[in-house]
Design a protein around this motif. Structure first.
Motif, short mmCIF file in Angstrom:
data_model
loop_
_atom_site.label_atom_id
_atom_site.label_comp_id
_atom_site.label_asym_id
_atom_site.label_seq_id
_atom_site.Cartn_x
_atom_site.Cartn_y
_atom_site.Cartn_z
N LEU A 3 76.67 4.48 101.17
CA LEU A 3 77.13 4.75 99.91
C LEU A 3 76.57 5.88 99.00
CD1 LEU A 3 78.93 3.69 97.52
CD2 LEU A 3 76.99 2.31 96.60
N SER A 4 75.54 6.18 99.26
CA SER A 4 74.75 7.42 98.76
C SER A 4 75.29 8.67 99.38
CB SER A 4 73.19 7.51 99.18
OG SER A 4 72.59 6.40 98.53
N TYR A 5 75.78 8.55 100.74
CA TYR A 5 76.30 9.90 101.34
C TYR A 5 77.94 9.87 100.86
CZ TYR A 5 72.55 10.36 104.49
OH TYR A 5 71.15 10.75 105.23
N LEU A 6 78.27 8.77 100.68
CA LEU A 6 79.76 8.89 100.18
C LEU A 6 79.89 9.50 98.75
CD1 LEU A 6 82.84 8.11 100.55
CD2 LEU A 6 82.20 5.85 99.72
N MET A 7 78.87 8.97 98.01
CA MET A 7 78.86 9.53 96.44
C MET A 7 78.36 11.09 96.40
SD MET A 7 79.65 7.37 94.32
CE MET A 7 79.07 8.18 92.93
N LEU A 8 77.67 11.44 97.49
CA LEU A 8 77.23 12.72 97.51
C LEU A 8 78.54 13.68 97.95
CD1 LEU A 8 75.28 15.23 97.94
CD2 LEU A 8 74.91 14.37 100.35
N ALA A 9 79.16 13.22 99.02
CA ALA A 9 80.42 14.03 99.50
C ALA A 9 81.50 14.09 98.19
CB ALA A 9 81.29 13.24 100.63
N ILE A 10 81.61 13.12 97.45
CA ILE A 10 82.60 13.07 96.25
C ILE A 10 82.16 13.88 95.29
CG2 ILE A 10 83.79 11.89 94.52
CD1 ILE A 10 83.57 9.41 96.39
N ILE A 11 80.85 13.93 94.92
CA ILE A 11 80.44 14.84 94.04
C ILE A 11 80.20 16.28 94.30
CG2 ILE A 11 78.37 15.17 92.59
CD1 ILE A 11 77.55 12.35 92.75
N VAL A 12 79.94 16.69 95.62
CA VAL A 12 79.98 18.11 95.93
C VAL A 12 81.56 18.47 96.04
CG1 VAL A 12 79.63 19.49 98.24
CG2 VAL A 12 77.93 18.01 97.30
N PHE A 13 82.52 17.84 96.47
CA PHE A 13 83.77 18.08 96.48
C PHE A 13 84.25 18.47 94.94
CE2 PHE A 13 88.18 16.96 96.16
CZ PHE A 13 88.87 17.99 97.01
N ILE A 14 83.85 17.86 94.15
CA ILE A 14 84.32 17.84 92.76
C ILE A 14 83.56 19.25 92.08
CG2 ILE A 14 84.11 17.06 90.28
CD1 ILE A 14 84.63 14.16 91.54
N ALA A 15 82.32 19.28 92.45
CA ALA A 15 81.52 20.48 91.85
C ALA A 15 82.13 21.65 92.51
CB ALA A 15 80.10 20.29 92.12
N ALA A 16 82.49 21.69 93.72
CA ALA A 16 83.26 22.93 94.35
C ALA A 16 84.43 23.26 93.79
CB ALA A 16 83.32 22.56 95.91
N PRO A 195 72.12 14.89 104.91
CA PRO A 195 72.95 14.85 103.53
C PRO A 195 73.38 16.19 103.17
CG PRO A 195 70.53 14.52 103.03
CD PRO A 195 70.88 14.26 104.44
N LEU A 196 72.48 17.47 103.71
CA LEU A 196 72.88 18.68 103.39
C LEU A 196 74.16 19.12 104.40
CD1 LEU A 196 72.28 21.60 102.46
CD2 LEU A 196 70.53 22.19 104.26
N SER A 197 74.27 18.74 105.51
CA SER A 197 75.28 19.01 106.36
C SER A 197 76.64 18.47 105.66
CB SER A 197 75.35 18.15 107.76
OG SER A 197 74.20 18.76 108.31
N CYS A 202 81.57 19.42 102.80
CA CYS A 202 82.37 18.98 101.49
C CYS A 202 82.84 20.24 100.60
CB CYS A 202 81.71 17.67 100.76
SG CYS A 202 81.89 16.26 101.78
N CYS A 203 81.51 21.14 100.43
CA CYS A 203 81.67 22.26 99.66
C CYS A 203 82.58 23.12 100.01
CB CYS A 203 80.25 22.76 99.53
SG CYS A 203 80.27 24.35 98.25
N VAL A 205 85.26 22.36 101.83
CA VAL A 205 86.63 21.78 101.72
C VAL A 205 87.01 21.91 100.22
CG1 VAL A 205 88.18 19.72 101.82
CG2 VAL A 205 86.46 20.16 103.69
N GLY A 206 86.17 21.49 99.26
CA GLY A 206 86.27 21.63 98.01
C GLY A 206 86.58 23.07 97.29
N THR A 207 86.00 24.17 97.79
CA THR A 207 86.08 25.52 97.68
C THR A 207 87.47 25.95 97.96
OG1 THR A 207 83.83 25.82 97.54
CG2 THR A 207 85.17 27.84 97.85
N THR A 208 87.95 25.60 99.19
CA THR A 208 89.12 26.33 99.83
C THR A 208 90.28 25.56 99.08
OG1 THR A 208 88.21 26.20 102.11
CG2 THR A 208 90.41 26.18 102.04
N LEU A 209 90.18 24.31 98.61
CA LEU A 209 91.22 23.68 97.79
C LEU A 209 91.23 24.11 96.48
CD1 LEU A 209 91.17 19.92 98.79
CD2 LEU A 209 92.79 21.56 99.63
N GLY A 210 90.26 24.52 96.01
CA GLY A 210 90.28 24.99 94.68
C GLY A 210 90.58 26.35 94.48
N MET A 211 90.51 27.18 95.67
CA MET A 211 90.96 28.57 95.60
C MET A 211 92.44 28.68 95.83
SD MET A 211 88.12 30.81 97.82
CE MET A 211 86.89 31.30 97.20
#
Length: 244
Positions: A3-16, A195-197, A202-203, A205-211
């Motif tokens: 669950l922690s890793y899932l939350m990490l992935a979601i938060i990093v994606f949004i932040a990116a 968690p860094l990987s 996710c970062c 992916v989020g950056t690519t979509l954001g751009m």
């Protein structure tokens, strides 16, 4: 753990997404939420290592537009005060850091909502030094050192490409410095590899979509959501700091 890793992935994606559409904000979103899930010092290292990948990519891509002279003074100041910030952060207890982080998030939200658009800094070495000092210290303490330098470079640069490239070079230098200080102080451990990987993937992916969707996303909405997260998370950290 899952669950922690899932939350990490979601938060990093949004932040990116926020970072790729506004030029900064990854650390703000990440550090507002992730300390609710993982230990503060681990979150500090994760956000620094992840955002460094974005900064390196941006600097390489826009290297021809960098104004190197504008980076020198703020970067020197940030290197000094960033190291001080890291060592101060390490010396504080988890309870104290929660309280300080909450106050900081509230103060930062107030600045971004009410003051950021009204502040126009002058182009001189003294202003650059103070902006770099404050930004570097904030980076060392909270991994959120963007606002002072964003305010400074935005006030003294008219070319958006020069602004983005120069800002990201400054960020890259300060991030390497703060991350190095965290490593030599023992904050980067083997348990952060997984968690860094996840965070880096996710970062990207989020950056690519954001751009790709930059022109279709309402920046006003993005900012409102970011400010709301900061205020709510700030309140939580302050309360947690009080009750221990």
């Amino acid at each position: 753990m899952i669950l922690s890793y899932l939350m990490l992935a979601i938060i990093v994606f949004i932040a990116a997404l926020v970072q790729s559409t506004s030029g900064f904000g990854f650390g703000i979103i990440f550090m507002a939420i992730m300390p609710l899930i993982l230990p503060y010092k681990e979150c500090n290292v994760l956000t620094l290592a992840t955002v460094l990948c974005l900064q390196v990519y941006t600097v390489i891509k826009f290297r021809q537009h960098i104004n190197y002279r504008m980076v020198i003074v703020p970067a020197i100041a940030a290197l000094i005060f960033g190291s001080i910030g890291v060592h101060l952060m390490i010396s504080m207890s988890g309870t104290a850091m929660n309280f300080v982080l909450g106050i900081f998030l509230w103060g930062l939200a107030f600045y971004l909502i009410f003051l950021a658009s009204r502040i126009h800094l002058k182009k001189n070495p003294i202003t650059g030094f103070f902006a770099g000092s404050f930004g570097g210290f904030m980076d060392g303490m909270f991994a959120i050192g963007g606002p002072p330098m964003v305010a400074y470079f935005d006030s003294v640069m008219n070319d958006p490409m020069e602004y983005q490239a120069t800002l990201q070079l400054y960020f890259m230098i300060t991030t390497v410095n703060v991350l190095f200080n965290n490593i030599i102080c023992g904050n980067f451990t083997a348990k952060l590899v997984a968690p860094l990987s996840i965070s880096i993937v996710c970062c990207l992916v989020g950056t690519t979509l954001g751009m790709h969707f930059t022109q279709k996303i309402s920046m006003k909405l993005v900012r409102k959501l970011a400010y709301t997260v900061m205020l709510l998370a700030g309140a939580y950290h302050i309360i947690k700091g009080f009750i221990g």
